[in-house]
Design a protein around this motif. Sequence first.
Motif, PDB file in Angstrom:
ATOM      1  N   ARG A  80       0.819  -1.212   0.000  1.00 15.42           N
ATOM      2  CA  ARG A  80       0.000   0.000   0.000  1.00 15.42           C
ATOM      3  C   ARG A  80       0.851   1.260   0.000  1.00 15.42           C
ATOM      4  NH1 ARG A  80      -5.303   0.830   3.600  1.00 15.42           N
ATOM      5  NH2 ARG A  80      -6.095  -0.332   1.819  1.00 15.42           N
ATOM      6  N   ILE A  81       0.377   2.248  -0.735  1.00 15.24           N
ATOM      7  CA  ILE A  81       1.004   3.565  -0.737  1.00 15.24           C
ATOM      8  C   ILE A  81      -0.028   4.582  -0.254  1.00 15.24           C
ATOM      9  CG2 ILE A  81       2.682   2.999  -2.520  1.00 15.24           C
ATOM     10  CD1 ILE A  81       0.897   4.383  -4.564  1.00 15.24           C
ATOM     11  N   THR A  82       0.469   5.613   0.422  1.00 18.59           N
ATOM     12  CA  THR A  82      -0.402   6.590   1.071  1.00 18.59           C
ATOM     13  C   THR A  82       0.073   7.992   0.754  1.00 18.59           C
ATOM     14  OG1 THR A  82      -0.819   5.058   2.903  1.00 18.59           O
ATOM     15  CG2 THR A  82      -1.314   7.375   3.295  1.00 18.59           C
ATOM     16  N   GLY A  83      -0.870   8.886   0.495  1.00 17.81           N
ATOM     17  CA  GLY A  83      -0.572  10.294   0.350  1.00 17.81           C
ATOM     18  C   GLY A  83      -1.233  11.072   1.466  1.00 17.81           C
ATOM     19  N   VAL A  84      -0.508  12.011   2.067  1.00 19.89           N
ATOM     20  CA  VAL A  84      -1.066  12.839   3.132  1.00 19.89           C
ATOM     21  C   VAL A  84      -0.861  14.309   2.770  1.00 19.89           C
ATOM     22  CG1 VAL A  84       1.072  12.791   4.516  1.00 19.89           C
ATOM     23  CG2 VAL A  84      -1.120  13.276   5.630  1.00 19.89           C
ATOM     24  N   ASP A  85      -1.899  15.105   2.982  1.00 15.85           N
ATOM     25  CA  ASP A  85      -1.825  16.530   2.669  1.00 15.85           C
ATOM     26  C   ASP A  85      -2.837  17.263   3.532  1.00 15.85           C
ATOM     27  OD1 ASP A  85      -0.448  18.128   0.171  1.00 15.85           O
ATOM     28  OD2 ASP A  85      -2.250  19.139   0.898  1.00 15.85           O
ATOM     29  N   LEU A  86      -2.567  18.547   3.775  1.00 15.61           N
ATOM     30  CA  LEU A  86      -3.467  19.364   4.569  1.00 15.61           C
ATOM     31  C   LEU A  86      -4.676  19.837   3.773  1.00 15.61           C
ATOM     32  CD1 LEU A  86      -3.776  20.735   7.382  1.00 15.61           C
ATOM     33  CD2 LEU A  86      -2.545  22.691   6.432  1.00 15.61           C
ATOM     34  N   SER A  87      -4.515  19.939   2.458  1.00 14.01           N
ATOM     35  CA  SER A  87      -5.554  20.516   1.600  1.00 14.01           C
ATOM     36  C   SER A  87      -6.547  19.461   1.130  1.00 14.01           C
ATOM     37  CB  SER A  87      -4.922  21.194   0.381  1.00 14.01           C
ATOM     38  OG  SER A  87      -5.891  21.483  -0.601  1.00 14.01           O
ATOM     39  N   ALA A  88      -7.793  19.612   1.530  1.00 12.74           N
ATOM     40  CA  ALA A  88      -8.841  18.695   1.071  1.00 12.74           C
ATOM     41  C   ALA A  88      -9.042  18.811  -0.434  1.00 12.74           C
ATOM     42  CB  ALA A  88     -10.146  18.981   1.815  1.00 12.74           C
ATOM     43  N   ALA A 105      -4.052   3.074  -3.711  1.00 10.20           N
ATOM     44  CA  ALA A 105      -3.571   4.218  -2.949  1.00 10.20           C
ATOM     45  C   ALA A 105      -4.581   4.633  -1.886  1.00 10.20           C
ATOM     46  CB  ALA A 105      -3.286   5.392  -3.878  1.00 10.20           C
ATOM     47  N   ARG A 106      -4.048   5.127  -0.774  1.00  9.06           N
ATOM     48  CA  ARG A 106      -4.870   5.661   0.305  1.00  9.06           C
ATOM     49  C   ARG A 106      -4.541   7.139   0.455  1.00  9.06           C
ATOM     50  NH1 ARG A 106      -4.331   4.312   6.681  1.00  9.06           N
ATOM     51  NH2 ARG A 106      -2.154   4.343   6.038  1.00  9.06           N
ATOM     52  N   TRP A 107      -5.569   7.961   0.674  1.00 10.25           N
ATOM     53  CA  TRP A 107      -5.391   9.403   0.780  1.00 10.25           C
ATOM     54  C   TRP A 107      -5.879   9.867   2.143  1.00 10.25           C
ATOM     55  CZ3 TRP A 107      -2.618  11.054  -3.229  1.00 10.25           C
ATOM     56  CH2 TRP A 107      -2.646  10.282  -4.400  1.00 10.25           C
ATOM     57  N   VAL A 108      -5.036  10.604   2.846  1.00 11.01           N
ATOM     58  CA  VAL A 108      -5.329  10.998   4.221  1.00 11.01           C
ATOM     59  C   VAL A 108      -5.134  12.506   4.355  1.00 11.01           C
ATOM     60  CG1 VAL A 108      -4.681  10.747   6.646  1.00 11.01           C
ATOM     61  CG2 VAL A 108      -4.606   8.754   5.109  1.00 11.01           C
ATOM     62  N   ARG A 109      -6.142  13.162   4.887  1.00 13.79           N
ATOM     63  CA  ARG A 109      -5.999  14.587   5.188  1.00 13.79           C
ATOM     64  C   ARG A 109      -5.353  14.724   6.563  1.00 13.79           C
ATOM     65  NH1 ARG A 109      -9.031  18.797   7.616  1.00 13.79           N
ATOM     66  NH2 ARG A 109      -8.486  20.823   6.697  1.00 13.79           N
ATOM     67  N   GLY A 110      -4.215  15.392   6.600  1.00 16.94           N
ATOM     68  CA  GLY A 110      -3.507  15.532   7.859  1.00 16.94           C
ATOM     69  C   GLY A 110      -2.402  16.561   7.759  1.00 16.94           C
ATOM     70  N   ASP A 111      -1.946  17.028   8.916  1.00 17.53           N
ATOM     71  CA  ASP A 111      -0.881  18.011   9.026  1.00 17.53           C
ATOM     72  C   ASP A 111       0.448  17.271   9.159  1.00 17.53           C
ATOM     73  OD1 ASP A 111       0.913  20.041   9.796  1.00 17.53           O
ATOM     74  OD2 ASP A 111      -0.657  21.132  10.870  1.00 17.53           O
ATOM     75  N   ALA A 112       1.409  17.621   8.322  1.00 20.33           N
ATOM     76  CA  ALA A 112       2.713  16.965   8.374  1.00 20.33           C
ATOM     77  C   ALA A 112       3.402  17.164   9.711  1.00 20.33           C
ATOM     78  CB  ALA A 112       3.604  17.483   7.250  1.00 20.33           C
ATOM     79  N   ARG A 113       2.990  18.178  10.458  1.00 24.28           N
ATOM     80  CA  ARG A 113       3.596  18.426  11.770  1.00 24.28           C
ATOM     81  C   ARG A 113       2.962  17.586  12.866  1.00 24.28           C
ATOM     82  NH1 ARG A 113       2.739  24.678  10.399  1.00 24.28           N
ATOM     83  NH2 ARG A 113       0.793  23.652   9.785  1.00 24.28           N
ATOM     84  N   ALA A 114       1.945  16.807  12.524  1.00 21.79           N
ATOM     85  CA  ALA A 114       1.286  15.907  13.482  1.00 21.79           C
ATOM     86  C   ALA A 114       0.720  14.729  12.703  1.00 21.79           C
ATOM     87  CB  ALA A 114       0.195  16.645  14.242  1.00 21.79           C
ATOM     88  N   LEU A 115       1.588  13.884  12.201  1.00 28.66           N
ATOM     89  CA  LEU A 115       1.164  12.811  11.303  1.00 28.66           C
ATOM     90  C   LEU A 115       0.339  11.759  12.037  1.00 28.66           C
ATOM     91  CD1 LEU A 115       4.436  12.342   9.234  1.00 28.66           C
ATOM     92  CD2 LEU A 115       2.277  13.319   8.432  1.00 28.66           C
ATOM     93  N   PRO A 116      -0.775  11.340  11.426  1.00 31.75           N
ATOM     94  CA  PRO A 116      -1.680  10.386  12.086  1.00 31.75           C
ATOM     95  C   PRO A 116      -1.354   8.929  11.781  1.00 31.75           C
ATOM     96  CG  PRO A 116      -2.719  11.215  10.096  1.00 31.75           C
ATOM     97  CD  PRO A 116      -1.361  11.886  10.184  1.00 31.75           C
ATOM     98  N   PHE A 117      -0.070   8.565  11.900  1.00 33.06           N
ATOM     99  CA  PHE A 117       0.341   7.204  11.566  1.00 33.06           C
ATOM    100  C   PHE A 117       1.268   6.651  12.648  1.00 33.06           C
ATOM    101  CE2 PHE A 117       0.240   9.642   7.498  1.00 33.06           C
ATOM    102  CZ  PHE A 117      -0.911   9.083   6.957  1.00 33.06           C
ATOM    103  N   SER A 118       1.276   5.341  12.759  1.00 34.09           N
ATOM    104  CA  SER A 118       2.275   4.634  13.559  1.00 34.09           C
ATOM    105  C   SER A 118       3.474   4.336  12.651  1.00 34.09           C
ATOM    106  CB  SER A 118       1.666   3.353  14.128  1.00 34.09           C
ATOM    107  OG  SER A 118       1.189   2.531  13.074  1.00 34.09           O
ATOM    108  N   PRO A 119       4.559   3.743  13.183  1.00 29.70           N
ATOM    109  CA  PRO A 119       5.731   3.466  12.336  1.00 29.70           C
ATOM    110  C   PRO A 119       5.501   2.275  11.403  1.00 29.70           C
ATOM    111  CG  PRO A 119       6.147   2.761  14.584  1.00 29.70           C
ATOM    112  CD  PRO A 119       4.838   3.498  14.605  1.00 29.70           C
TER     113      PRO A 119
END
Length: 239
Positions: A80-88, A105-119
């Motif tokens: 799986r590959i994931t993209g994260v960005d603040l902009s909806a 692909a999975r797309w996640v709205r999130g702030d790079a300064r507080a990533l919503p992922f585990s390692p």
Amino acid sequence: MFTAQGPTFRELAVQALSSVERGYDLLAPKFDHTPFRTPDLVLDSVTRALRPLGPFSSGLDLCCGTGAGMGVLRELCRDRITGVDLSAGMLAVARERSERDAPNARWVRGDARALPFSPVFDLVVSFGAFGHFLPREQPGLFAQVHSVLRPGGRFAFPLPAPARPGSRGYWTLLGFDSAMRVRNALWRPPFVMYYRAVRPSAVTEALRRTGFSVELYALPELGRLPDGSPRCRMVVATR
């Protein structure tokens, strides 16, 4: 600089007077028709440089925008590959395109300064995003990337050489950064886009202080400076 399908001057003005998030929401439908989209030559060069360092399992595109960098992950990652960005808005464009090109692909709205992922990632890439973070934010940003990588995971991104003082590129960046600082002094909310603040030596030092080991790889396809040094290198930071 812009194609006929790109934003008008009025649209750019409205976007520039918005916040970073709102500005990119507005720009999203036409973003790929602007010079802000990472060129395919850069993406292909990074892919070639990273391939010998794999294989990789899962990958994350940090500040993915409309998903150009996800093509790098599609080439290199088996799962799986994931993209994260603040902009909806940017994610909506990316998600629509991925239904055809990257259905896993999975797309996640999130702030790079507080990533919503585990390692859970073996590879994190990012393209053209660091100018949206103030220099004092870089250590926290890199700590977030460190926290979502598995041991031995890699964080990779292209890093152009600084423009030579007095060159056209130097004055262009200086003028752009100066205009943004004036804009932010007079208008709220701020729009952070200071690309002269992305200094290679400071970036690599911040990565090392975060706990990464850092290597630099020349990207020869992107050319060389008059002194023979690469115009652009790829930073590979390993947890």
